[in-house]
Design an enzyme around this catalytic site. Structure first.
Site, mmCIF file in Angstrom:
data_model
loop_
_atom_site.group_PDB
_atom_site.id
_atom_site.type_symbol
_atom_site.label_atom_id
_atom_site.label_comp_id
_atom_site.label_asym_id
_atom_site.label_seq_id
_atom_site.Cartn_x
_atom_site.Cartn_y
_atom_site.Cartn_z
ATOM 1 N N ASP A 179 0.725 -1.282 0.122
ATOM 2 C CA ASP A 179 -0.240 0.419 0.644
ATOM 3 C C ASP A 179 1.073 1.138 -0.029
ATOM 4 O OD1 ASP A 179 1.187 -0.151 2.479
ATOM 5 O OD2 ASP A 179 -0.813 -0.603 3.692
ATOM 6 N N GLU A 214 -0.448 -8.675 -1.446
ATOM 7 C CA GLU A 214 -1.417 -8.512 -0.039
ATOM 8 C C GLU A 214 -2.515 -7.042 0.105
ATOM 9 O OE1 GLU A 214 0.092 -4.966 3.031
ATOM 10 O OE2 GLU A 214 1.322 -7.579 3.915
ATOM 11 N N GLU A 216 -2.266 5.301 2.829
ATOM 12 C CA GLU A 216 -2.192 3.926 2.291
ATOM 13 C C GLU A 216 -2.935 3.338 2.250
ATOM 14 O OE1 GLU A 216 -0.659 4.613 4.842
ATOM 15 O OE2 GLU A 216 1.338 4.507 4.749
ATOM 16 N N HIS A 229 6.490 5.190 12.952
ATOM 17 C CA HIS A 229 6.192 5.966 11.883
ATOM 18 C C HIS A 229 5.702 6.537 10.726
ATOM 19 C CE1 HIS A 229 5.578 2.256 9.549
ATOM 20 N NE2 HIS A 229 5.803 2.797 8.467
ATOM 21 N N ARG A 288 2.362 8.588 9.269
ATOM 22 C CA ARG A 288 2.261 9.719 9.067
ATOM 23 C C ARG A 288 0.877 10.207 9.491
ATOM 24 N NH1 ARG A 288 4.813 8.818 4.362
ATOM 25 N NH2 ARG A 288 5.084 10.737 3.405
ATOM 26 N N HIS A 322 12.516 5.242 13.087
ATOM 27 C CA HIS A 322 12.864 5.234 11.264
ATOM 28 C C HIS A 322 13.497 6.503 10.931
ATOM 29 C CE1 HIS A 322 10.365 5.969 7.677
ATOM 30 N NE2 HIS A 322 9.496 5.079 7.901
HETATM 31 C C1 UD1 Z 1 6.823 4.876 3.672
HETATM 32 C C2 UD1 Z 1 4.842 4.340 2.672
HETATM 33 C C3 UD1 Z 1 4.464 3.520 4.272
HETATM 34 C C4 UD1 Z 1 4.851 2.542 4.378
HETATM 35 C C5 UD1 Z 1 6.506 3.000 5.525
HETATM 36 C C6 UD1 Z 1 7.424 2.177 6.173
HETATM 37 C C7 UD1 Z 1 4.148 5.420 1.826
HETATM 38 C C8 UD1 Z 1 2.943 7.555 1.423
HETATM 39 N N1 UD1 Z 1 4.735 5.519 3.256
HETATM 40 O O1 UD1 Z 1 6.396 5.934 4.139
HETATM 41 O O2 UD1 Z 1 3.057 3.496 4.253
HETATM 42 O O3 UD1 Z 1 4.369 1.835 6.373
HETATM 43 O O4 UD1 Z 1 7.439 3.768 4.170
HETATM 44 O O5 UD1 Z 1 8.743 2.935 6.921
HETATM 45 O O6 UD1 Z 1 4.286 5.508 0.672
HETATM 46 N N2 UD1 Z 1 13.813 8.598 4.655
HETATM 47 C C9 UD1 Z 1 15.468 8.334 4.943
HETATM 48 N N3 UD1 Z 1 15.674 6.755 4.848
HETATM 49 C C10 UD1 Z 1 15.424 6.080 3.881
HETATM 50 C C11 UD1 Z 1 13.902 6.536 4.381
HETATM 51 C C12 UD1 Z 1 13.747 7.591 4.455
HETATM 52 O O7 UD1 Z 1 16.141 9.617 5.329
HETATM 53 O O8 UD1 Z 1 16.012 4.981 4.095
HETATM 54 C C13 UD1 Z 1 13.825 9.898 5.145
HETATM 55 C C14 UD1 Z 1 13.384 11.019 3.436
HETATM 56 O O9 UD1 Z 1 13.838 12.134 4.530
HETATM 57 C C15 UD1 Z 1 12.374 10.419 3.120
HETATM 58 C C16 UD1 Z 1 11.279 10.322 4.465
HETATM 59 O O10 UD1 Z 1 11.967 9.864 5.335
HETATM 60 O O11 UD1 Z 1 11.847 11.633 2.347
HETATM 61 C C17 UD1 Z 1 9.879 9.713 3.889
HETATM 62 O O12 UD1 Z 1 10.219 8.803 4.038
HETATM 63 P P1 UD1 Z 1 8.507 7.917 2.897
HETATM 64 O O13 UD1 Z 1 8.726 6.667 1.843
HETATM 65 O O14 UD1 Z 1 7.930 9.825 2.260
HETATM 66 O O15 UD1 Z 1 7.438 8.012 3.649
HETATM 67 P P2 UD1 Z 1 7.230 6.622 5.221
HETATM 68 O O16 UD1 Z 1 7.022 7.714 6.211
HETATM 69 O O17 UD1 Z 1 8.548 6.508 4.816
HETATM 70 N N1 UDP Z 2 12.029 -3.598 10.327
HETATM 71 C C1 UDP Z 2 12.856 -3.404 10.448
HETATM 72 N N2 UDP Z 2 13.760 -2.962 10.690
HETATM 73 C C2 UDP Z 2 13.125 -2.006 11.687
HETATM 74 C C3 UDP Z 2 11.745 -2.312 11.896
HETATM 75 C C4 UDP Z 2 11.293 -2.593 11.585
HETATM 76 O O1 UDP Z 2 13.680 -4.387 9.413
HETATM 77 O O2 UDP Z 2 14.175 -1.805 12.223
HETATM 78 C C5 UDP Z 2 10.857 -4.935 9.837
HETATM 79 C C6 UDP Z 2 9.745 -5.591 10.489
HETATM 80 O O3 UDP Z 2 10.540 -6.399 10.657
HETATM 81 C C7 UDP Z 2 8.928 -5.063 9.198
HETATM 82 C C8 UDP Z 2 8.492 -4.550 8.597
HETATM 83 O O4 UDP Z 2 10.146 -3.504 8.399
HETATM 84 O O5 UDP Z 2 9.282 -6.407 8.178
HETATM 85 C C9 UDP Z 2 8.070 -2.980 9.084
HETATM 86 O O6 UDP Z 2 8.012 -2.159 8.460
HETATM 87 P P1 UDP Z 2 7.994 -0.302 8.463
HETATM 88 O O7 UDP Z 2 7.173 -0.836 10.220
HETATM 89 O O8 UDP Z 2 8.959 0.289 8.021
HETATM 90 O O9 UDP Z 2 6.423 -0.625 7.766
HETATM 91 P P2 UDP Z 2 4.665 -1.243 7.956
HETATM 92 O O10 UDP Z 2 5.141 -2.061 8.113
HETATM 93 O O11 UDP Z 2 4.267 -0.526 8.941
HETATM 94 O O12 UDP Z 2 3.897 -0.286 5.971
#
Ligand code: UD1
Ligand code: UDP
Length: 383
Positions: A97, A119, A133, A210, A212, A243
Site C-alpha cells: 500500500d 497483499e 495507505e 512512523h 503519517r 525510522h
Molecule cells: C513509507 C510508506 C508507508 C510505509 C513506510 C514504511 C508511503 C506514502 N508511505 O512511509 O506506507 O509504512 O514507508 O517504513 O508510501 N527516509 C530516509 N531514508 C530512508 C527512508 C526514509 O532518509 O531510507 C526519510 C526521507 O527524508 C524521506 C522520508 O523519510 O523523504 C519519508 O519517506 P517516505 O517513503 O515518503 O515515507 P515513510 O513515512 O517512510
Molecule cells: N523492520 C526492520 N527494521 C526495523 C524496524 C522494522 O527490518 O528497525 C521490519 C519489520 O520486521 C517488518 C517491516 O520492517 O517486516 C515493517 O516495516 P515498517 O514498520 O517500516 O512499515 P509498515 O509495515 O508499517 O508498512
C-alpha cells in the site's frame, strides 16, 4: 518465457516481495524476473536488499529528504514508465500500500501491462487511517488483474468490491515466509549493544513508530507514555529503532533522549530486527508488518492506531489496539508487565497471517495465469 517485473521501493514491500522474487528466480524455465527498485527509501531499502542478497536490475534512486506525497508520486511514475517502455514486461507485481505500490500499478496500467497485487484486500474503510495507505491499496485493487489476498478476511473484502473470485488467491502473507527463514535460536546481533542487552535478564520492550496519521501530537503522546513506562520500570530496557523520517525523529529524540533505559538506535537490518522481536517481552508499534510478525512469535503487541486493517490477531487476542492516548498506552503496557495472567493470555503463538508458503502459492498463480500449470492451488488456512 514470460517477463515478470517486480516493483518495490520501501522497507516493508521489499521484505515481503523478497521471498517471491527468490521463488520466481527458481522458475527460470518459465520466467525472466526483472527487479525494479524505485528506492522510495534509500538506506532502509538497502538494508533489506543486503539481507536478501537482491541486486535490482534497475535502481531509480527516487528518495529525496522530506519528500512530499505529490513529488514522490510524480518522480515515481515518470521513472517507472521509462523502464516499462524499455522492457515491456508481460506482468508487473507490486506489494502492499505504499506510493511505490499504487504508482507502480498505475504506470503498468497506462502501458496495458497486467498487474498482480501481493497483499491485496486489506481494508479499514477509513480513508484517513492509515493515511495514505488505505487509498493506495484500494486504488491498486481497481487496477490489479491478480489479487493475492493474505487471509480469507481480505478475500471477502475484495469479493464485496465485486472483484472476480477467479482472480483472487488466498496465499498467506509472504512476511511469514521471510520470518521463518530469518529468526534463529542462537543469533549474534550485528550491533554490540544489542548483544549486551539481549544477554541481560532485564525484559525488553521493543518500539517502532512512523505512521503519517500519527505525526505530531499523537506521536508525542505515545512517546510520553513510553517515558512514563521507562520511569516506572527502571529494570526494563526500552529499545526503539527510530525510522529515518526527520518528522518522526524530531518527536522521538525530542521526547525520549537521555533516559537511562531507553535506547534510541538507527533502523535495524531485518535479521537484527526480527531476532530482537523474538527476544522481546512486549512490542509497542504502529507498524503494519510488525503486527503480522509478532503473533507468529508469540509476542503481545500493543498497536498505536485507532483502527487496523489486520483484525485477525486482534480477534485471536495477541494484538490489542490501544490508540494514541497516553494514559491508555501506559495502563495497557503496565497491565502486561505487572500481571502474569494478562501476559499469558496475549502471548500464545498463532499464525493467522501465513504458513511460510505464500511465495510458492503466489508464483503458482502467476504460472496458471500464463497457462504454465493446471494444478489446483490450495489456499492458505490458519491452523
Ligand atoms: C513509507 C510508506 C508507508 C510505509 C513506510 C514504511 C508511503 C506514502 N508511505 O512511509 O506506507 O509504512 O514507508 O517504513 O508510501 N527516509 C530516509 N531514508 C530512508 C527512508 C526514509 O532518509 O531510507 C526519510 C526521507 O527524508 C524521506 C522520508 O523519510 O523523504 C519519508 O519517506 P517516505 O517513503 O515518503 O515515507 P515513510 O513515512 O517512510
Ligand atoms: N523492520 C526492520 N527494521 C526495523 C524496524 C522494522 O527490518 O528497525 C521490519 C519489520 O520486521 C517488518 C517491516 O520492517 O517486516 C515493517 O516495516 P515498517 O514498520 O517500516 O512499515 P509498515 O509495515 O508499517 O508498512
Amino acid at each position: 518465457m514470460k517477463k515478470i517485473a517486480v516493483i518495490f521501493g520501501t522497507r516493508p514491500d521489499t521484505i515481503k516481495l523478497a521471498p517471491i522474487i527468490l521463488e520466481l528466480k527458481k522458475e527460470k524455465k518459465y520466467f525472466d524476473t526483472l527487479t525494479i527498485a524505485t528506492a522510495q527509501h534509500r538506506r532502509m531499502l538497502d538494508q533489506v536488499l543486503d539481507v536478501f542478497k537482491i541486486v535490482p536490475d534497475y535502481d531509480l534512486n527516487i528518495m529525496r529528504p522530506k519528500q512530499s506525497l505529490a513529488s514522490l508520486t510524480e518522480s515515481t511514475i515518470a521513472a517507472v514508465d521509462t523502464v516499462l517502455v524499455r522492457e515491456m514486461p508481460d506482468m508487473v507485481l507490486v506489494q502492499g500500500d505504499t506510493t511505490t505500490t499504487f504508482v507502480g500499478s498505475l504506470a503498468a496500467f497506462y502501458r496495458h501491462i497486467p498487474v498482480g497485487h501481493v497483499e491485496a484486500g486489506l481494508r479499514t474503510h477509513d480513508k484517513a487511517n492509515p493515511f495514505p495507505e488505505e487509498i493506495n491499496r484500494r486504488l491498486t485493487s481497481c487496477i490489479a488483474d491478480l489479487h493475492f489476498a493474505p487471509t480469507a478476511t481480505c478475500k471477502n473484502a475484495l469479493l464485496r468490491e465485486h472483484v472476480d473470485p477467479r482472480n483472487i488467491f488466498v496465499t498467506g502473507n509472504s512476511v511469514i515466509d521471510a520470518l521463518r527463514i530469518s529468526v534463529k535460536k542462537h543469533y549474534s546481533f550485528s550491533i554490540h549493544t544489542l548483544n549486551q542487552l539481549a544477554a541481560q535478564n532485564n525484559r525488553i520492550v521493543l518500539l517502532t513508530m512512523h505512521r503519517r496519521e500519527n505525526w505530531g501530537e499523537p506521536m508525542r503522546a505515545a512517546c510520553s507514555a513510553v517515558k512514563r513506562l521507562a520511569a516506572a520500570y527502571p529494570d526494563m530496557n526500552f529499545i526503539f529503532p527510530v525510522h529515518l523520517n526527520p518528522v518522526v525523529r524530531e518527536v522521538v529524540y525530542g521526547t525520549l533522549s537521555s533516559l537511562n533505559n531507553v535506547f534510541l538506535i538507527e533502523p535495524l537490518d531485518y535479521m537484527d530486527f526480527v531476532n530482537l522481536m523474538a527476544r522481546s517481552y512486549l512490542i509497542i508499534t504502529d507498524s503494519g508488518g510488525v503486527q503480522e510478525e509478532g503473533p507468529s512469535l508469540g509476542k503481545p503487541i500493543l498497536v498505536l492506531r485507532k483502527v487496523t486493517e489486520r483484525p485477525e490477531a486482534v480477534t485471536y487476542g495477541t494484538v490489542k489496539l490501544v490508540g494514541l492516548d497516553e494514559t491508555r498506552i501506559f495502563s495497557s503496557a503496565k497491565k502486561l508487565i505487572d500481571s502474569k495472567a494478562a501476559y499469558a493470555k496475549m502471548a500464545g503463538a498463532i499464525n493467522p497471517y501465513g504458513d511460510g508458503h505464500a511465495a510458492v502459492r503466489t508464483v503458482h498463480a502467476v504460472k496458471k495465469y500464463f497457462g504454465f500449470s493446471k494444478k489446483v492451488i490450495h489456499e492458505f488456512r490458519p491452523r
